[in-house]
Enzyme design. Structure first.
Site, PDB file in Angstrom:
ATOM      1  N   LYS A 120       7.725  18.243  -8.239  1.00 45.90           N
ATOM      2  CA  LYS A 120       8.286  16.921  -7.954  1.00 45.90           C
ATOM      3  C   LYS A 120       9.675  16.852  -8.587  1.00 45.90           C
ATOM      4  CE  LYS A 120       5.788  12.543  -7.710  1.00 45.90           C
ATOM      5  NZ  LYS A 120       5.031  11.583  -8.531  1.00 45.90           N
TER       6      LYS A 120
HETATM    7  O1  G3P Z   1       3.753   8.640  -8.875  1.00 42.96           O
HETATM    8  C1  G3P Z   1       4.813   7.871  -8.467  1.00 42.96           C
HETATM    9  C2  G3P Z   1       4.513   6.432  -8.132  1.00 42.96           C
HETATM   10  O2  G3P Z   1       3.363   6.320  -7.374  1.00 42.96           O
HETATM   11  C3  G3P Z   1       4.671   5.469  -9.259  1.00 42.96           C
HETATM   12  O3  G3P Z   1       4.075   4.217  -9.045  1.00 42.96           O
HETATM   13  O4  G3P Z   1       3.302   2.011  -9.837  1.00 42.96           O
HETATM   14  O5  G3P Z   1       4.749   3.404 -11.334  1.00 42.96           O
HETATM   15  O6  G3P Z   1       5.698   2.321  -9.311  1.00 42.96           O
HETATM   16  P1  G3P Z   1       4.472   2.930  -9.925  1.00 42.96           P
END
Ligand code: G3P
Length: 214
Positions: free
Chosen positions: A83
């Site tokens: 990533k």
């Molecule tokens: O893994 C990346 C993403 O899904 C992060 O989510 O909830 O931290 O915006 P969030």
């Protein structure tokens, strides 16, 4: 639509994997930090549980360092993808890593323009952050729709991961829009499985069965 879990928590991954619906796992440095483990140990353990793509996020910020880190991460297991955060250096690194057969998941995607560039550089996955766009008063699902619409015109070879999912409606929107994958936190997967009318129905069927035995 494929379902990934967005967590680095081993117990949660084991449980959701046992449901028979899990296609892959995404992690990020914040999720790893919550588990008080290190990235390599964590993704190695995940690769023993789940047979599907597993994202391990690099923390380097220059292309040469990203390439070096990406090569190291990809050695952990065949299912590991690297990533990288959307930026010019990550585009350069993606070009090199993808030409070596190392899958890249370009993360922190907030616009169709970024998604198009990531795909062009050879990213295997792009991860538009639906919830974080909603957080700032922009439409996450509109950005996702634009990315899905643009990719549909071409044979990009890049899969779209709807990320930053905050509630079950985000999952439904991703499926209706035709995202290839949604990466979903554990608590939202739990919410998706239940419905009050299902619980009520089970209770009444069991009660009627008990009555019928008398
Ligand atoms: O893994 C990346 C993403 O899904 C992060 O989510 O909830 O931290 O915006 P969030």
């Amino acid at each position: 639509m494929k379902i990934f879990i967005d967590t680095a928590n081993i117990e949660m991954i084991e449980e959701i994997n046992s449901w028979g619906i899990l296609d892959g796992v995404t992690t990020n440095p914040s999720l790893i930090a919550k588990e008080k483990t290190d990235l390599k140990t964590c993704v190695k353990r995940i690769s023993e549980i789940v047979d599907g793509p597993i994202s391990a996020e690099a923390i380097s910020m220059t292309a040469p360092e990203m390439i070096k880190e990406g090569r190291e991460l990809s050695k952990i297991h065949d299912n590991i993808n690297v990533k990288l955060p959307m930026c010019v250096e990550a585009l350069k690194a993606t070009k090199v890593l993808s030409s070596e057969g190392i899958d890249v998941n370009m993360t922190l995607i907030f616009s169709p323009h970024q998604a198009l560039l990531a795909s062009k550089a050879g990213a295997r996955f792009v991860s538009p952050f639906v919830g974080r766009l909603d957080d700032i008063g922009q439409s996450g699902s509109e950005a996702l729709a634009q990315i899905v619409g643009a990719f549909r015109n071409y044979d990009t070879g890049t899969e779209i991961i709807a990320a930053s999912i905050r509630h079950p409606m985000h999952v439904l929107e991703a499926a209706l829009l035709g995202a290839d994958i949604a990466t979903i936190p554990y608590d939202i997967l739990k919410k998706m499985v239940s419905h009050p009318k299902t619980d009520e129905g089970i209770r009444s069927f069991l009660a009627d069965y008990e009555k019928s035995k008398k």
